[in-house]
Design a protein around this motif. Sequence first.
Motif, PDB file in Angstrom:
ATOM      1  N   CYS A  38       0.852  -1.195   0.000  1.00  0.00           N
ATOM      2  CA  CYS A  38       0.000   0.000   0.000  1.00  0.00           C
ATOM      3  C   CYS A  38       0.892   1.251   0.000  1.00  0.00           C
ATOM      4  O   CYS A  38       1.819   1.343   0.799  1.00  0.00           O
ATOM      5  CB  CYS A  38      -0.888  -0.017   1.236  1.00  0.00           C
ATOM      6  N   PHE A  40       0.176   4.074   1.073  1.00  0.00           N
ATOM      7  CA  PHE A  40      -0.136   4.921   2.243  1.00  0.00           C
ATOM      8  C   PHE A  40       0.433   4.323   3.532  1.00  0.00           C
ATOM      9  O   PHE A  40       0.972   5.043   4.363  1.00  0.00           O
ATOM     10  CB  PHE A  40      -1.650   5.114   2.371  1.00  0.00           C
ATOM     11  N   CYS A  41       0.280   2.999   3.717  1.00  0.00           N
ATOM     12  CA  CYS A  41       0.707   2.390   4.979  1.00  0.00           C
ATOM     13  C   CYS A  41       1.763   1.296   4.809  1.00  0.00           C
ATOM     14  O   CYS A  41       2.332   0.825   5.797  1.00  0.00           O
ATOM     15  CB  CYS A  41      -0.502   1.832   5.734  1.00  0.00           C
ATOM     16  N   CYS A  78      -6.389  -1.879  -0.079  1.00  0.00           N
ATOM     17  CA  CYS A  78      -5.816  -1.966   1.259  1.00  0.00           C
ATOM     18  C   CYS A  78      -6.952  -2.072   2.271  1.00  0.00           C
ATOM     19  O   CYS A  78      -7.796  -1.177   2.360  1.00  0.00           O
ATOM     20  CB  CYS A  78      -4.956  -0.736   1.556  1.00  0.00           C
ATOM     21  N   CYS A  81      -6.350   0.779   5.116  1.00  0.00           N
ATOM     22  CA  CYS A  81      -6.699   2.167   4.747  1.00  0.00           C
ATOM     23  C   CYS A  81      -8.050   2.260   4.042  1.00  0.00           C
ATOM     24  O   CYS A  81      -8.585   3.346   3.863  1.00  0.00           O
ATOM     25  CB  CYS A  81      -5.637   2.751   3.818  1.00  0.00           C
TER      26      CYS A  81
HETATM   27 ZN   LIG Z   1      -2.863   1.030   3.484  1.00  0.00          ZN
END
Ligand SMILES: [Zn+2]
Length: 118
Positions: A38, A40-41, A78, A81
């Motif tokens: 991901c 983002f994370c 994800c 998220c």
């Molecule tokens: Zn994520």
Amino acid sequence: MSGPGQYLSDVTQGVTRPEDLPKAKVIQRSHNFPHRPCPFCGKSCFRNRTGERILHDVGDLVAGRPRDIHIVYSQHRCTHCRKYFNADMSDYALPKAHYTHRVVALAVRLVVEDGLPY
Ligand SMILES: [Zn+2]
């Protein structure tokens, strides 16, 4: 053998319909992965589905044949998220672009070198 200064006929001369232009050479590429991290994370995420994207690329400039790169890519979700994201294709083109980095660089160079207005 062709080179600078040698006259080469323009294969697009007299062509008025786009479908009559020399056909693009189709290149198949895959950015289809079972898992991707991901953005983002960083969590590893399963593939949700696949998509296909067509990018126009500079091809054989002498023969007037561009290249169309058909990229099959994976879309991932994800669960942490709750966001969807595509496999990274930034090595080919910017997001949502229809042309590759090479086409954009060539177009910008042409405008700058010929002093054309942006
Ligand atoms: Zn994520």
